[in-house]
Scaffold this active site. Structure first.
Site, PDB file in Angstrom:
ATOM      1  N   SER A   1       0.815  -1.217   0.000  1.00 24.48           N
ATOM      2  CA  SER A   1       0.000   0.000   0.000  1.00 24.48           C
ATOM      3  C   SER A   1       0.839   1.253   0.000  1.00 24.48           C
ATOM      4  O   SER A   1       1.810   1.353   0.731  1.00 24.48           O
ATOM      5  CB  SER A   1      -0.928   0.002   1.221  1.00 24.48           C
ATOM      6  OG  SER A   1      -0.218  -0.171   2.421  1.00 24.48           O
ATOM      7  N   CYS A   2       0.418   2.166  -0.845  1.00 29.05           N
ATOM      8  CA  CYS A   2       0.765   3.577  -0.729  1.00 29.05           C
ATOM      9  C   CYS A   2       2.126   3.995  -1.298  1.00 29.05           C
ATOM     10  O   CYS A   2       3.099   3.254  -1.244  1.00 29.05           O
ATOM     11  CB  CYS A   2       0.677   4.048   0.721  1.00 29.05           C
ATOM     12  SG  CYS A   2      -0.840   3.581   1.547  1.00 29.05           S
ATOM     13  N   ASP A   3       2.110   5.207  -1.788  1.00 24.21           N
ATOM     14  CA  ASP A   3       3.319   5.933  -2.173  1.00 24.21           C
ATOM     15  C   ASP A   3       3.118   7.367  -1.722  1.00 24.21           C
ATOM     16  O   ASP A   3       2.056   7.954  -1.959  1.00 24.21           O
ATOM     17  CB  ASP A   3       3.534   5.881  -3.688  1.00 24.21           C
ATOM     18  CG  ASP A   3       3.841   4.472  -4.174  1.00 24.21           C
ATOM     19  OD1 ASP A   3       5.019   4.083  -4.136  1.00 24.21           O
ATOM     20  OD2 ASP A   3       2.897   3.770  -4.567  1.00 24.21           O
TER      21      ASP A   3
END
Length: 421
Positions: free
Chosen positions: A5-7
């Site tokens: 998940s996620c940047d």
């Protein structure tokens, strides 16, 4: 499936086109999870009061800052957000040699919200989060599901003058300050040998576990990371692609640049599949303290098919002005998250904008010509709002009362675009 998940990204002068700090994040979560965008005003509390976070209750502070949050609707904390002092925080799931399994404690997302509510600078947010880690620890399932999805957390934190990267492993942590240039993080440790703050037992603990010999130069990511896993390799690819996209626009990074990066599907940054981008945020923070920050939120999945809508902290925002169309239904004490055993069922958490967006996304997927027209109208609305915000970012706020309903009115305009579709 390897949940990841996620940047999160930050660009500071001279990497930015103007004297602003640009912050951005994609929140990548389970594809059926609803993300809401909600505002909480500043508040004062009496001594001895408590605050109930996702799983545990902790001591409340005397005063909390006003915050605008993008958060999974089932939990107390947030994936990302900003406060009235123009502090922005986004977190990332990270995995390493230290097990992330354990008792319920504070989630990383709880720590995002607590950092925003309790700190008026990025460095103070680092101190708030690490003190809470020391006192309460981190732990608990990070998905609205009976399965156990747990992780440690890294945080990218910015304010008007600098950014901090904070990476944690259990209660141990390291932090790196960035005062110029750009920085991005994905689901892997990335602090190397430049460590500006650290847990007092960070190195001693690593040595006791046999991860570090105590002689070679201490490299946090090398010492605390797994050597390799499929999850880490995927995160490394997104991290490298994100860094390339920032480098490509170095010296000319704007809010639009950051939105384009968050919309990039070839790099994997705009994630699709079982884990997908469920919410996005871009903030523009002038280094001049007399000018307001502008915070853009989507409140909908897939930034390529979403509108970044602006929010500005001004006086006189209250419950009447809360963005109701991006606030999910509340189930109070009957919420399955609050009952033990947890997650026995999953209630409908879709807010009004999510429902409208879901329908339009299906039309865009099924009818390419109509989808193209809808996208053009969405981009036109977004561009109009960004042009208005550029004037405010350059010259300040002349009539703050006119901005009280800025975000909710933009949501309504977006829904009007969908209605015509």
């Amino acid at each position: 499936m390897h949940p990841s998940s996620c940047d999160t990204f930050v660009a500071l002068p001279p990497s930015t086109e103007s004297q602003c700090i640009i912050f951005g994040k994609n929140s990548d979560r389970p594809c059926d999870e609803v993300q809401e965008v909600v505002y909480f005003p500043a508040r004062d509390f009496d001594a001895g009061e408590k605050v109930e976070c996702t799983y545990i209750e902790i001591e409340q502070v005397a005063h909390t800052c006003a915050v605008m949050l993008s958060k999974p609707a089932w939990l107390w904390g947030a994936e990302m957000g900003a406060n009235e002092h123009q502090v922005c925080i986004g977190n990332e799931a990270v995995w390493g040699r230290e097990s992330a399994d354990g008792d319920e404690a504070l989630l990383g997302m709880d720590l995002v919200r607590l950092g925003l509510e309790r700190a008026d600078t990025a460095e103070k947010a680092v101190d708030v989060i690490t003190e809470l880690l020391k006192k309460y620890g981190q732990g608990g399932s990070c998905m609205e599901d009976q399965g156990s999805f747990t992780y440690h957390n890294s945080f990218l934190i910015s304010d008007r003058k600098e950014a901090w990267l904070l990476e944690t492993s259990g209660k141990h942590w390291a932090a790196e300050r960035r005062q110029a240039g750009y920085r991005n993080i994905s689901n892997e440790y990335s602090i190397k040998t430049k460590i500006d703050k650290e847990h007092p037992e960070l190195r001693k603990y690593a040595q006791s576990k046999g991860w570090w010999d105590g002689k070679t130069q201490f490299n946090f990511s090398t010492v605390y990371s797994f050597t390799t896993t499929a999850r880490i390799e995927a995160a490394g690819s997104r991290y490298c692609e994100g860094k390339k996209l920032l480098k490509k626009s170095n010296g000319h990074i704007t809010a639009e640049t950051m939105m384009d990066i968050l919309r990039d599907k070839d790099s994997g940054i705009n994630m699709e599949g079982m884990f997908m981008t469920t919410g996005s945020m871009v903030s523009v923070i002038p280094t001049d303290p007399s000018l307001p920050g502008v915070h853009y939120f989507t409140a909908t999945p897939d930034p390529e098919r979403s509108v970044f809508k602006p929010f500005i902290f001004v006086k006189n925002i209250n419950a009447i002005n809360l963005p109701k169309e991006t606030t999910s239904p509340s189930y109070g004490a009957d919420d399955p998250v609050k009952k033990k055993p947890r997650f026995q069922n999953k209630p409908d958490r879709k807010h009004e904008l999510f429902v409208k967006h879901e329908l339009v996304a299906a039309i865009m997927e099924s009818f390419k010509d109509r989808g193209k027209k809808i996208t053009e109208n969405m981009r036109r609305l977004e561009k109009e709002k960004m042009t208005e915000m550029e004037e405010i970012l350059s010259h300040g706020i002349k009539e703050p009362d006119l901005l009280v309903n800025l975000f909710p009115s933009c949501v309504q305009e977006e829904m009007a675009v969908y209605g015509k579709s």
